[in-house]
Structures are given as structure tokens and as C-alpha cells.
Design an enzyme around this catalytic site. Structure first.
Site, PDB file in Angstrom:
ATOM      1  N   ASP A  15      -6.816  -3.379   1.449  1.00 15.96           N
ATOM      2  CA  ASP A  15      -7.219  -4.342   1.613  1.00 15.96           C
ATOM      3  C   ASP A  15      -6.141  -4.542   2.739  1.00 15.96           C
ATOM      4  OD1 ASP A  15      -8.464  -6.368   1.648  1.00 15.96           O
ATOM      5  OD2 ASP A  15      -7.168  -8.115   0.685  1.00 15.96           O
ATOM      6  N   ASN A  17      -8.436  -4.367   6.362  1.00 16.24           N
ATOM      7  CA  ASN A  17      -8.328  -3.437   7.433  1.00 16.24           C
ATOM      8  C   ASN A  17      -8.962  -4.605   8.488  1.00 16.24           C
ATOM      9  OD1 ASN A  17      -7.970  -0.988   6.697  1.00 16.24           O
ATOM     10  ND2 ASN A  17     -10.408  -1.023   5.747  1.00 16.24           N
ATOM     11  N   GLY A  18      -9.537  -5.388   7.991  1.00 13.73           N
ATOM     12  CA  GLY A  18     -10.582  -6.381   8.523  1.00 13.73           C
ATOM     13  C   GLY A  18      -9.375  -7.362   9.335  1.00 13.73           C
ATOM     14  N   HIS A  32     -11.283  -0.502  10.226  1.00 16.09           N
ATOM     15  CA  HIS A  32     -12.526   0.305   9.059  1.00 16.09           C
ATOM     16  C   HIS A  32     -11.087   1.645   9.731  1.00 16.09           C
ATOM     17  CE1 HIS A  32     -13.172  -2.526   6.321  1.00 16.09           C
ATOM     18  NE2 HIS A  32     -14.262  -2.819   7.616  1.00 16.09           N
ATOM     19  N   SER A  60     -16.788  -1.735  -3.113  1.00 19.18           N
ATOM     20  CA  SER A  60     -17.142  -2.634  -4.525  1.00 19.18           C
ATOM     21  C   SER A  60     -18.621  -2.375  -4.356  1.00 19.18           C
ATOM     22  CB  SER A  60     -16.217  -4.009  -4.566  1.00 19.18           C
ATOM     23  OG  SER A  60     -16.629  -5.103  -4.101  1.00 19.18           O
ATOM     24  N   ASN A  63     -19.218  -5.389  -2.351  1.00 19.63           N
ATOM     25  CA  ASN A  63     -18.879  -4.941  -0.546  1.00 19.63           C
ATOM     26  C   ASN A  63     -20.562  -4.711  -0.539  1.00 19.63           C
ATOM     27  OD1 ASN A  63     -16.154  -2.831  -0.316  1.00 19.63           O
ATOM     28  ND2 ASN A  63     -16.366  -5.357  -0.309  1.00 19.63           N
ATOM     29  N   LEU A 179      -7.458  -8.471  -8.726  1.00 19.03           N
ATOM     30  CA  LEU A 179      -7.535  -6.682  -9.143  1.00 19.03           C
ATOM     31  C   LEU A 179      -9.280  -6.879  -8.532  1.00 19.03           C
ATOM     32  CD1 LEU A 179      -6.265  -6.292 -12.682  1.00 19.03           C
ATOM     33  CD2 LEU A 179      -5.514  -5.712  -9.941  1.00 19.03           C
ATOM     34  N   GLU A 191       1.134  -1.485 -13.352  1.00 19.50           N
ATOM     35  CA  GLU A 191       2.679  -2.208 -13.219  1.00 19.50           C
ATOM     36  C   GLU A 191       1.762  -2.621 -12.193  1.00 19.50           C
ATOM     37  OE1 GLU A 191       5.456  -2.612 -14.031  1.00 19.50           O
ATOM     38  OE2 GLU A 191       5.278  -2.285 -16.227  1.00 19.50           O
TER      39      GLU A 191
HETATM   40  C1  FPP Z   1     -10.406  -3.614   2.348  1.00 26.29           C
HETATM   41  O1  FPP Z   1     -10.509  -4.611   3.729  1.00 26.29           O
HETATM   42  C2  FPP Z   1     -11.108  -2.700   2.407  1.00 26.29           C
HETATM   43  C3  FPP Z   1     -12.877  -2.047   2.276  1.00 26.29           C
HETATM   44  C4  FPP Z   1     -13.634  -2.811   2.337  1.00 26.29           C
HETATM   45  C5  FPP Z   1     -12.754  -0.931   3.412  1.00 26.29           C
HETATM   46  C6  FPP Z   1     -11.836   0.689   2.666  1.00 26.29           C
HETATM   47  C7  FPP Z   1     -12.123   1.899   3.875  1.00 26.29           C
HETATM   48  C8  FPP Z   1     -11.453   2.476   4.500  1.00 26.29           C
HETATM   49  C9  FPP Z   1     -10.252   2.075   4.167  1.00 26.29           C
HETATM   50  C10 FPP Z   1     -11.898   3.057   5.120  1.00 26.29           C
HETATM   51  C11 FPP Z   1     -12.598   4.133   4.809  1.00 26.29           C
HETATM   52  C12 FPP Z   1     -12.393   5.075   3.539  1.00 26.29           C
HETATM   53  C13 FPP Z   1     -12.407   6.086   3.432  1.00 26.29           C
HETATM   54  C14 FPP Z   1     -12.107   7.047   1.806  1.00 26.29           C
HETATM   55  C15 FPP Z   1     -12.231   7.237   4.314  1.00 26.29           C
HETATM   56  P1  FPP Z   1     -10.996  -5.868   4.022  1.00 26.29           P
HETATM   57  O2  FPP Z   1     -12.145  -5.664   5.332  1.00 26.29           O
HETATM   58  O3  FPP Z   1     -11.732  -6.109   3.416  1.00 26.29           O
HETATM   59  O4  FPP Z   1     -10.068  -6.301   5.201  1.00 26.29           O
HETATM   60  P2  FPP Z   1     -10.005  -8.273   4.794  1.00 26.29           P
HETATM   61  O5  FPP Z   1      -9.738  -8.209   3.908  1.00 26.29           O
HETATM   62  O6  FPP Z   1      -8.673  -7.894   6.176  1.00 26.29           O
HETATM   63  O7  FPP Z   1     -11.056  -8.482   5.228  1.00 26.29           O
END
Ligand code: FPP
Length: 228
Positions: A15, A17-18, A32, A60, A63, A179, A191
């Protein structure tokens, strides 16, 4: 259940990325993309550290409610990852498995998934499970639907139908402490390690830190210390 100092099954909610991208004045997809690099780094570190099973939460079922452009970009990244990394996974002894619904995946993604699973099926050094269009509640409900009403050991049969190994260590990056419908059954005695670090910045040091934290925890599985 494992009371070993080393987790047999490590699971990660990736979590942040955004927010990481927004804080840099960049579009969310930039985060991402950096997240996909963190996936590569983490898989490599996990393999070298000898983790037997790693499950990553990539998408998920909730998503799908994100903007269409973000969803499409995530699937492009996921397909690119599979296309670029499958051969390397096979060479490193990593078996790739996708968990979650497959019927809503874009055709090209499904094709890449099936190819990756077939190409790495004989690998046995590490299992890399990627959760895509995944909902733990849905996985539990689907298994319950298949459970026979005459089952004499419903708990064991349900666990077998759900299919995943119990989670020993569950890491969530990005600062939130929940979770989010990930491995709810399998994580009954996991854990939990919550890190403030956003997923794009995660790397080997953070993974090793979480493993040290895990080794410090006393796991009792509901019993008292002397009985474990
Ligand atoms: C959650 O961060 C992340 C995701 C919903 C996507 C995860 C995807 C990757 C790590 C890249 C592609 C995956 C693979 C397996 C190559 P968020 O977008 O919810 O972040 P935020 O809570 O800061 O908005």
C-alpha cells in the site's frame, strides 16, 4: 501451524503507491510503476533470504471501483511484469501462482497468467503467489459453497478448499493498519507488521527488518507459553 523463528508464509499488502506519487506531484500511475519495481526487488530479496512462500496483494476485488484509467494501467503493469519476469522466475526456481477470480481478467492478462503458471510449474525453491481480483470473503464464501453438508471435519475441509497455507507473517506498507479483505482465513494467527514506509520505497532492508521483528514475537496460538 508453525512456531519457527522464520516465517514459512509471508504475505504483503503493498500500500501507498498513490500517496507516494501524489506527494511528488506525479500521477498515481507513477507510484504504481515504482511499485512494480519494488515488487521485483522484494521478490529477489525474498528468494535470496530463502522465504518459502510469498503472497503479494496486487489488486483487490474492490479495486475495480477505481477510475478506469488506473485499473487499466494496473493490468498493463501486471501483464508487463509477468511477461518480463516469468523466465527469470523459472531460472531462479520460483513458482508463480495467481490467486483470485480469473473470469474478469483482461484476455491478455489471463493469457500471461496461464503462461507464467505453466512455465514455472516445476519450480520448487519458492512459491510466489500474486493476488489479483482477490477478495478473502469471496474465497471463503466460494469454499463454503463447495463444502459438503455431510463433511465430518468441516474446518479442515474448508481450509483445504480455500487452499492457501496459513500466513505466519503479514506485512502492510503505507501506514494503514487493516487487512482490507486479504487472506482473512489464512491469517488467523499471522503476526502483523505495519510499516509507515510507502510500497515504492520498500526493499530488502524493510523485509529483513520485518523478519527480525517476526523472530522476536512469541507465538502462542491461544495456548500458554510453556505449552508451545
Ligand atoms: C495500493 O496502493 C496498491 C495497489 C492497489 C496496486 C499494487 C500494484 C503494484 C505494486 C504494481 C503492479 C503489481 C505487480 C505484481 C507487478 P494505493 O494505490 O492504494 O496507494 P494509496 O493508498 O497511497 O492510494
Amino acid at each position: 501451524m508453525s512456531a519457527s523463528a522464520f516465517p514459512l508464509h509471508t504475505a504483503i499488502v503493498m500500500d501507498g503507491n498513490g500517496r507516494w506519487a501524489t506527494a511528488r506531484g506525479r500521477p498515481r500511475i507513477f507510484g504504481h510503476r515504482a511499485g512494480a519495481s519494488a515488487v521485483r526487488r522484494t521478490v529477489e530479496a525474498a528468494r535470496h533470504l530463502g522465504l518459502p512462500v510469498l503472497t503479494l496483494f496486487a489488486f483487490s476485488s474492490d479495486n475495480w471501483e477505481r477510475p478506469r484509467t488506473e485499473v487499466s494501467a494496473l493490468f498493463v503493469l501486471f501483464r508487463e511484469f509477468l511477461e518480463a519476469e516469468t523466465a527469470r522466475c523459472r531460472d531462479e526456481g520460483i513458482r508463480l501462482e495467481i490467486i483470485g477470480r480469473r473470469d474478469r481478467l483482461p484476455a491478455r492478462v489471463l493469457q500471461a497468467v496461464e503462461r507464467a503458471e505453466a512455465m514455472t510449474a516445476a519450480s520448487s525453491a519458492m512459491r510466489l503467489r500474486v493476488a489479483v481480483d482477490y477478495s478473502a470473503r469471496e474465497a471463503i464464501a466460494a469454499a463454503a459453497h463447495r463444502l459438503s453438508p455431510t463433511s465430518r471435519a468441516p474446518r479442515d475441509d474448508l481450509a483445504r478448499l480455500i487452499g492457501g497455507p496459513d500466513v505466519d507473517l503479514l506485512i502492510r506498507t503505507g501506514g494503514e493498519q487493516r487487512l482490507s479483505d486479504f487472506l482473512l482465513w489464512e491469517a488467523a494467527y499471522a503476526e502483523l507488521v505495519f510499516l509507515d514506509v510507502p510500497w515504492p520505497e520498500f526493499g530488502r532492508d524493510h523485509l529483513e527488518g520485518a523478519l527480525h521483528e517476526f523472530a522476536r514475537r512469541q507465538r502462542r496460538f491461544g495456548r500458554i507459553a510453556a505449552a508451545v
